[in-house]
Design a protein around this motif. Structure first.
Motif, PDB file in Angstrom:
ATOM      1  N   SER A 171      -7.509  -0.713  -7.884  1.00  0.00           N
ATOM      2  CA  SER A 171      -7.898   0.247  -6.863  1.00  0.00           C
ATOM      3  C   SER A 171      -9.407   0.200  -6.689  1.00  0.00           C
ATOM      4  O   SER A 171     -10.158   0.094  -7.652  1.00  0.00           O
ATOM      5  CB  SER A 171      -7.429   1.651  -7.231  1.00  0.00           C
ATOM      6  N   ARG A 172      -9.797   0.255  -5.454  1.00  0.00           N
ATOM      7  CA  ARG A 172     -11.222   0.185  -5.141  1.00  0.00           C
ATOM      8  C   ARG A 172     -11.652   1.450  -4.423  1.00  0.00           C
ATOM      9  O   ARG A 172     -10.927   1.967  -3.573  1.00  0.00           O
ATOM     10  CB  ARG A 172     -11.513  -1.029  -4.266  1.00  0.00           C
ATOM     11  N   ALA A 173     -12.823   1.957  -4.793  1.00  0.00           N
ATOM     12  CA  ALA A 173     -13.290   3.203  -4.199  1.00  0.00           C
ATOM     13  C   ALA A 173     -13.878   2.950  -2.815  1.00  0.00           C
ATOM     14  O   ALA A 173     -13.988   1.818  -2.371  1.00  0.00           O
ATOM     15  CB  ALA A 173     -14.338   3.839  -5.112  1.00  0.00           C
ATOM     16  N   ALA A 174     -14.247   4.042  -2.156  1.00  0.00           N
ATOM     17  CA  ALA A 174     -14.764   3.962  -0.791  1.00  0.00           C
ATOM     18  C   ALA A 174     -16.157   3.342  -0.785  1.00  0.00           C
ATOM     19  O   ALA A 174     -16.733   3.049  -1.824  1.00  0.00           O
ATOM     20  CB  ALA A 174     -14.800   5.351  -0.181  1.00  0.00           C
TER      21      ALA A 174
ATOM     22  N   TYR B 109      -8.847  -9.020  10.549  1.00  0.00           N
ATOM     23  CA  TYR B 109      -7.532  -9.651  10.488  1.00  0.00           C
ATOM     24  C   TYR B 109      -7.623 -11.170  10.517  1.00  0.00           C
ATOM     25  O   TYR B 109      -6.805 -11.845   9.909  1.00  0.00           O
ATOM     26  CB  TYR B 109      -6.651  -9.128  11.637  1.00  0.00           C
TER      27      TYR B 109
ATOM     28  N   ARG C 298      -8.148 -11.788   6.915  1.00  0.00           N
ATOM     29  CA  ARG C 298      -7.272 -11.233   5.889  1.00  0.00           C
ATOM     30  C   ARG C 298      -5.794 -11.457   6.130  1.00  0.00           C
ATOM     31  O   ARG C 298      -4.998 -11.412   5.206  1.00  0.00           O
ATOM     32  CB  ARG C 298      -7.505  -9.720   5.789  1.00  0.00           C
TER      33      ARG C 298
ATOM     34  N   THR D 232       4.435  -2.924  15.380  1.00  0.00           N
ATOM     35  CA  THR D 232       4.415  -1.499  15.721  1.00  0.00           C
ATOM     36  C   THR D 232       3.130  -0.804  15.296  1.00  0.00           C
ATOM     37  O   THR D 232       2.921   0.359  15.646  1.00  0.00           O
ATOM     38  CB  THR D 232       5.612  -0.769  15.107  1.00  0.00           C
ATOM     39  N   ALA D 233       2.265  -1.507  14.549  1.00  0.00           N
ATOM     40  CA  ALA D 233       0.956  -0.908  14.242  1.00  0.00           C
ATOM     41  C   ALA D 233       0.209  -0.617  15.538  1.00  0.00           C
ATOM     42  O   ALA D 233      -0.698   0.220  15.577  1.00  0.00           O
ATOM     43  CB  ALA D 233       0.144  -1.839  13.356  1.00  0.00           C
TER      44      ALA D 233
ATOM     45  N   ARG E  61       4.621   0.596  11.656  1.00  0.00           N
ATOM     46  CA  ARG E  61       3.685  -0.050  10.739  1.00  0.00           C
ATOM     47  C   ARG E  61       2.285   0.489  10.943  1.00  0.00           C
ATOM     48  O   ARG E  61       1.983   1.092  11.965  1.00  0.00           O
ATOM     49  CB  ARG E  61       3.645  -1.557  11.004  1.00  0.00           C
ATOM     50  N   LEU E  62       1.435   0.230   9.953  1.00  0.00           N
ATOM     51  CA  LEU E  62       0.013   0.536  10.103  1.00  0.00           C
ATOM     52  C   LEU E  62      -0.738  -0.785  10.126  1.00  0.00           C
ATOM     53  O   LEU E  62      -0.174  -1.824   9.789  1.00  0.00           O
ATOM     54  CB  LEU E  62      -0.467   1.385   8.927  1.00  0.00           C
ATOM     55  N   PHE E  63      -1.993  -0.754  10.495  1.00  0.00           N
ATOM     56  CA  PHE E  63      -2.812  -1.959  10.355  1.00  0.00           C
ATOM     57  C   PHE E  63      -3.120  -2.096   8.870  1.00  0.00           C
ATOM     58  O   PHE E  63      -4.176  -1.693   8.397  1.00  0.00           O
ATOM     59  CB  PHE E  63      -4.082  -1.845  11.201  1.00  0.00           C
ATOM     60  N   ASP E  64      -2.137  -2.658   8.134  1.00  0.00           N
ATOM     61  CA  ASP E  64      -2.188  -2.495   6.681  1.00  0.00           C
ATOM     62  C   ASP E  64      -3.051  -3.542   5.984  1.00  0.00           C
ATOM     63  O   ASP E  64      -3.138  -3.534   4.770  1.00  0.00           O
ATOM     64  CB  ASP E  64      -0.771  -2.465   6.098  1.00  0.00           C
ATOM     65  N   ARG E  65      -3.676  -4.431   6.731  1.00  0.00           N
ATOM     66  CA  ARG E  65      -4.633  -5.332   6.077  1.00  0.00           C
ATOM     67  C   ARG E  65      -6.029  -4.718   6.080  1.00  0.00           C
ATOM     68  O   ARG E  65      -6.994  -5.373   5.720  1.00  0.00           O
ATOM     69  CB  ARG E  65      -4.681  -6.675   6.781  1.00  0.00           C
ATOM     70  N   LEU E  66      -6.130  -3.485   6.536  1.00  0.00           N
ATOM     71  CA  LEU E  66      -7.391  -2.756   6.407  1.00  0.00           C
ATOM     72  C   LEU E  66      -7.311  -1.926   5.136  1.00  0.00           C
ATOM     73  O   LEU E  66      -6.224  -1.587   4.673  1.00  0.00           O
ATOM     74  CB  LEU E  66      -7.597  -1.830   7.607  1.00  0.00           C
TER      75      LEU E  66
ATOM     76  N   GLU F  33      -9.863   3.397   3.809  1.00  0.00           N
ATOM     77  CA  GLU F  33     -11.063   3.926   4.450  1.00  0.00           C
ATOM     78  C   GLU F  33     -11.271   3.293   5.821  1.00  0.00           C
ATOM     79  O   GLU F  33     -11.569   3.969   6.807  1.00  0.00           O
ATOM     80  CB  GLU F  33     -12.261   3.643   3.540  1.00  0.00           C
TER      81      GLU F  33
ATOM     82  N   LEU G 183      -8.995   2.007   7.766  1.00  0.00           N
ATOM     83  CA  LEU G 183      -7.957   2.415   8.706  1.00  0.00           C
ATOM     84  C   LEU G 183      -8.284   3.757   9.348  1.00  0.00           C
ATOM     85  O   LEU G 183      -8.179   3.927  10.568  1.00  0.00           O
ATOM     86  CB  LEU G 183      -6.599   2.481   8.008  1.00  0.00           C
TER      87      LEU G 183
ATOM     88  N   ASP H 283      -8.696   5.213  -4.198  1.00  0.00           N
ATOM     89  CA  ASP H 283      -8.054   4.016  -3.647  1.00  0.00           C
ATOM     90  C   ASP H 283      -8.536   3.720  -2.231  1.00  0.00           C
ATOM     91  O   ASP H 283      -7.901   2.959  -1.500  1.00  0.00           O
ATOM     92  CB  ASP H 283      -6.534   4.200  -3.635  1.00  0.00           C
ATOM     93  N   ALA H 284      -9.670   4.315  -1.865  1.00  0.00           N
ATOM     94  CA  ALA H 284     -10.122   4.193  -0.480  1.00  0.00           C
ATOM     95  C   ALA H 284     -10.388   2.747  -0.083  1.00  0.00           C
ATOM     96  O   ALA H 284     -10.182   2.359   1.054  1.00  0.00           O
ATOM     97  CB  ALA H 284     -11.386   5.023  -0.268  1.00  0.00           C
ATOM     98  N   GLY H 285     -10.832   1.931  -1.065  1.00  0.00           N
ATOM     99  CA  GLY H 285     -11.174   0.549  -0.736  1.00  0.00           C
ATOM    100  C   GLY H 285     -10.012  -0.414  -0.912  1.00  0.00           C
ATOM    101  O   GLY H 285     -10.147  -1.601  -0.654  1.00  0.00           O
ATOM    102  N   THR H 286      -8.854   0.104  -1.370  1.00  0.00           N
ATOM    103  CA  THR H 286      -7.684  -0.747  -1.551  1.00  0.00           C
ATOM    104  C   THR H 286      -7.020  -0.996  -0.198  1.00  0.00           C
ATOM    105  O   THR H 286      -7.011  -0.101   0.649  1.00  0.00           O
ATOM    106  CB  THR H 286      -6.684  -0.049  -2.491  1.00  0.00           C
ATOM    107  N   LEU H 287      -6.474  -2.187  -0.011  1.00  0.00           N
ATOM    108  CA  LEU H 287      -5.791  -2.464   1.259  1.00  0.00           C
ATOM    109  C   LEU H 287      -4.532  -1.599   1.371  1.00  0.00           C
ATOM    110  O   LEU H 287      -3.821  -1.397   0.392  1.00  0.00           O
ATOM    111  CB  LEU H 287      -5.392  -3.934   1.361  1.00  0.00           C
TER     112      LEU H 287
ATOM    113  N   VAL I 260      -1.762  -2.274   2.598  1.00  0.00           N
ATOM    114  CA  VAL I 260      -0.543  -3.013   2.298  1.00  0.00           C
ATOM    115  C   VAL I 260      -0.194  -2.897   0.810  1.00  0.00           C
ATOM    116  O   VAL I 260       0.972  -3.012   0.431  1.00  0.00           O
ATOM    117  CB  VAL I 260      -0.691  -4.486   2.748  1.00  0.00           C
ATOM    118  N   ASP I 261      -1.194  -2.622  -0.029  1.00  0.00           N
ATOM    119  CA  ASP I 261      -0.939  -2.473  -1.465  1.00  0.00           C
ATOM    120  C   ASP I 261      -0.696  -1.025  -1.866  1.00  0.00           C
ATOM    121  O   ASP I 261      -0.555  -0.731  -3.053  1.00  0.00           O
ATOM    122  CB  ASP I 261      -2.119  -3.038  -2.265  1.00  0.00           C
TER     123      ASP I 261
END
Lengths: 523, 264
Positions: free
Chosen positions: A268-271, A295, A298, A353-354, B100-105, B108, B110, B141-145, B147-148
């Motif tokens: 987990s990564r912070a903001a 995108y 990624r 659907t995003a 779905r969401l733009f889950d590769r963001l 934070e 998103l 977890d703000a920096g986590t993608l 999708v995870d």
């Protein structure tokens, strides 16, 4: 239970065929292709049998090793290619391990690749018909070899199950697989030039391989034919040990995998790092551009396009090397630009659907179009320019630069314009978010193919002025025409881009809910 | 039935937060929503309940401008959603279900994206993103993608994206699905505070208990029709909401059930 698993695989195959006629066409093509390879192979084996036995041994050992290697690697790299009997799905059923192993192994024979491998391996018997003892051994070895192939691939699947569940692995493996595919041409060219040196090297390679798990099983008949039963027996032992070891590995990793569900513990990564969002202006257009650019790096579906676009000019310029000039690299650069730019014609289909976020936040059509085009241009134009300049430097001739730059800019401007219109009007069945970029989705009918062709034709028409001027420059050898092409590219590229964004934006504003409905059908 | 429910004009008086008139949608041969009328008073906490496939999601999609209705009209605070979509969407925050969401963001990114898309300025967005992530317990977890993220975290980040522009009406489709009890309580607190300050919330759910405890108004939807609507007390008329719901919708199975499943 074993029969159940085999029947399950048959039922899955039958149902997948029933889902769409395209699947049926696909499997018929696959089978026809496999059959063609098989016939060629059998003819080859028959020819080999008339030659010296050592040549047959060499060819069969090398070819067989390659087949086994393929069975080992393909399921790992192309994750999700055929997971229909994914062992993870059997965790909740109390199936005895022995039945599960035998059932999964036998069910693997149902399918084109395994059937082709089996028939091809049995084909090696033909090569030994003049040596009855070797031919008898070849039958046994062929069956053992195919079993080894299947157990090996199953063992790799089971062992990499937890690995394959991780998103990062899936993302990277899809792209890793792509690079050699794109470079297939140069690789074959390189190998064929080096093949003269290889002739001396191949027997040594085959000799070494014949003692390894990869080649042992294929080398046994050759040794029998050569009259050294001792060596043959030793290699057969190696082959048996290989199969046993793989079976044990498979059993162990399957047992392990069945009790440890795939768990993906990401760090987990912070903001604090909003990436491209910090670099773009804080407007809707800037936000869309930042998202799209993120995108491109990624999402493997976009990165794959980027990799292909990047590699294609290099591949094409191999043809240029033999022609003695690298200036072709500059012209091939505009092809890379075309590929990358045209891929955003399916941008909303890729969103899936995003895209609902765009509809619900009421972002304007022009802002949406412009943001996506901006991100794409930021990648495509520099890439094209780099190839144009690299072509000039490597070709040692700066004369081509204005013309190649004109094509890059013209294709980028006109292409982005027309792609912006097309992506607002049409949606396609594309790989879903998270799927492998190589995965093809059924359901793209003739109409979508025609739409794509129409778009490309339209683009060709829009770039025609620049293209004609560049051709005139090349034909007359007068650089003035190339400069004119560059001027035309700047004016027309900008014009078509703005027109495309405007028109695309207007269509988007009218059709946003319909676009969302269309992509939800593909969800 | 009052006249205002029959024609396509907004109801008189102070406009409700959401008004649906004759809203209908068919998909092929299937009638998903059968011309429904509904008024959601401003400042209410409105529950939308119904069995699976009742047309809740379709109705909410049409009400929020995501799905074009075959017939009928929708007003948000008196603004017609399908005639002035930009103005209407500015007033609404939407948490769609099954989208779905733009889950590769990252989480934070998103929420920042959702804010910037609505044309908010960067500083306000940054400030609110930090607030939202902290309140929804997603800061670490703000920096986590995305999708995870787990299913519950994904719901929460989608909720944050719906709240970023401080809407006057929140439309939440199944907001509590797969959310853990503690996060659900946190979300309920946020929503209660939001309603207390004058906002309007519409939630769809099939957890009757939750709706009875949380909402002050409720509508029961089945097979594309509104079977009952009003305050929770009116609709349940003395029974528990669950019993009333089952009585309205029907379809309970009164056979003796799976005999062989009994262990004694």
């Amino acid at each position: 239970m074993v029969a159940h698993l085999v029947r399950l695989k048959l039922a899955l195959l039958r149902n997948s065929l029933r889902r769409s006629p395209m699947q049926l066409v696909g499997i018929i093509f696959g089978a026809a292709y496999g059959l063609f390879i098989l016939v060629m192979l059998w003819i080859g084996m028959a020819l080999l049998s008339t030659q010296d036995a050592s040549l047959a041994a060499l060819v069969i050992t090398l070819g067989g090793s390659a087949v086994l290697l393929g069975w080992l690697l393909i399921p790992v790299l192309a994750s999700g290619v055929d997971m229909t009997l994914d062992p993870a799905r059997f965790t909740t059923y109390a199936i005895p391990m022995r039945s599960l192993l035998v059932g999964l192994a036998l069910s693997s024979f149902v399918g084109v690749p395994a059937a082709v491998t089996l028939l091809a391996s049995l084909g090696t018997v033909v090569a030994w018909w003049r040596h009855p003892l070797a031919a008898g051994a070849a039958v046994v070895c062929a069956v053992l070899a195919v079993l080894t192939c299947i157990v090996a691939s199953r063992a790799m699947t089971a062992a990499s199950m937890s690995l394959a569940a991780s998103r990062r692995f899936k993302d990277v493996s899809g792209i890793v697989l792509l690079a050699p595919l794109v470079c297939l041409g140069p690789i074959i060219a390189g190998v064929s030039t080096g093949v003269t040196n290889l002739r001396a090297y191949l027997p040594a390679l085959a000799g070494t391989l014949s003692w390894t798990p990869l080649g042992a099983v294929w080398a046994v008949p050759g040794d029998l034919a050569a009259g050294s039963p001792g060596t043959a027996a030793a290699k057969f032992l190696v082959a048996l040990a290989t199969a046993a070891a793989l079976a044990w590995l498979w059993k162990a990793s399957l047992a392990q995998a069945l009790v440890t569900p795939a768990y993906n513990a990401g760090k987990s990564r912070a903001a604090g790092n909003t990436g491209f969002f910090r670099r773009f202006p804080g407007t809707p257009t800037g936000a869309v551009a930042a998202r799209a650019l993120t995108y491109w790096f990624r999402d493997p579906r976009y990165s794959a396009g980027l990799v292909i676009g990047f590699l294609l000019p290099v591949v094409l310029s191999f043809a240029g090397i033999s022609a003695g000039t690298l200036s072709v690299l500059g012209y091939a650069g505009s092809l890379a630009v075309f590929l990358i730019v045209w891929s955003i014609s399916a941008d909303i289909s890729y969103d899936n659907t995003a895209f609902a976020l765009h509809v619900s936040s009421g972002v304007g059509g022009f802002a949406d179009r412009a943001g996506r085009a901006l991100a794409c241009a930021l990648l495509a134009v520099p890439l094209g320019a780099v190839y144009a300049i690299a072509g000039a430097i490597l070709g040692g001739n700066w004369w081509h630069l204005p013309g190649t730059l004109a094509l890059v800019l013209g294709v980028a401007g006109s292409g982005l314009g027309i792609a912006s219109v097309f992506s607002a009007q049409f949606t396609y069945n594309v790989p879903l978010p998270g799927d492998s970029p190589l995965k093809s989705r059924p359901g793209n009918n003739l109409a979508t193919v025609l739409v794509q062709l129409a778009g490309m034709a339209g683009m060709a028409v829009l770039v025609l002025p620049e293209a004609v001027l560049v051709i005139v420059a090349l034909a007359t050898g007068q650089i003035l025409w190339a400069w004119l092409a560059l001027a035309a590219a700047l004016v027309l590229g900008a014009l078509f881009l703005v027109l495309g964004l405007r028109l695309g934006g207007r269509i988007y504003d009218r059709r946003a809910p319909e676009l969302l409905l269309a992509v939800s059908r593909n969800a | 039935m009052p006249d205002s429910l029959l024609n396509d004009t907004p109801p008189p008086g102070p406009p409700p937060a959401l008004a649906l008139r004759g809203l209908a949608k068919t998909f092929g041969p299937k009638v998903a929503v059968n011309g429904i009328n509904l008024d959601v008073p401003a400042g209410s906490f409105y529950g939308l309940v119904g069995p699976n496939g009742a047309g809740k999601t379709t109705s909410l999609s049409m009400a929020t401008g995501l799905l074009r209705p075959d017939a009928g009209a929708v007003w948000v605070h008196g603004i017609n959603v399908w005639e002035q979509p930009l103005e209407a969407k500015r007033l609404m925050g939407i948490l769609p279900d099954g989208v779905r969401l733009f889950d590769r963001l990252s989480g934070e990114q998103l929420v920042t994206y959702a804010g910037l898309l609505r044309g908010m300025d960067r500083d306000t967005v940054a400030e609110r993103v930090a607030d939202l992530l902290a309140t929804l317990d997603l800061a670490k977890d703000a920096g986590t993608l995305v999708v995870d993220y787990s299913a519950g975290m994904t719901k929460k980040i989608a909720l944050a994206s719906a709240l970023i522009h401080a809407p006057r009406l929140l439309v939440l489709d199944e907001p509590f699905e797969s959310v853990d009890p503690i996060s659900a309580a946190n979300i309920r607190d946020i929503l209660d505070g939001y309603v207390a300050s004058g906002g309007t919330v519409i939630v769809s759910s099939h957890v009757m208990d939750l709706v009875q405890r949380m909402c002050d108004h409720v509508a029961v939807i089945a097979a594309g029709n509104v079977l009952a609507a009003g305050t929770v007390d009116e609709v349940r008329s003395g029974e528990s909401l669950e019993d009333r719901f089952v009585a309205l919708v029907g379809g309970r199975n009164h056979s003796t059930g799976l005999q062989w499943l009994r262990t004694s």
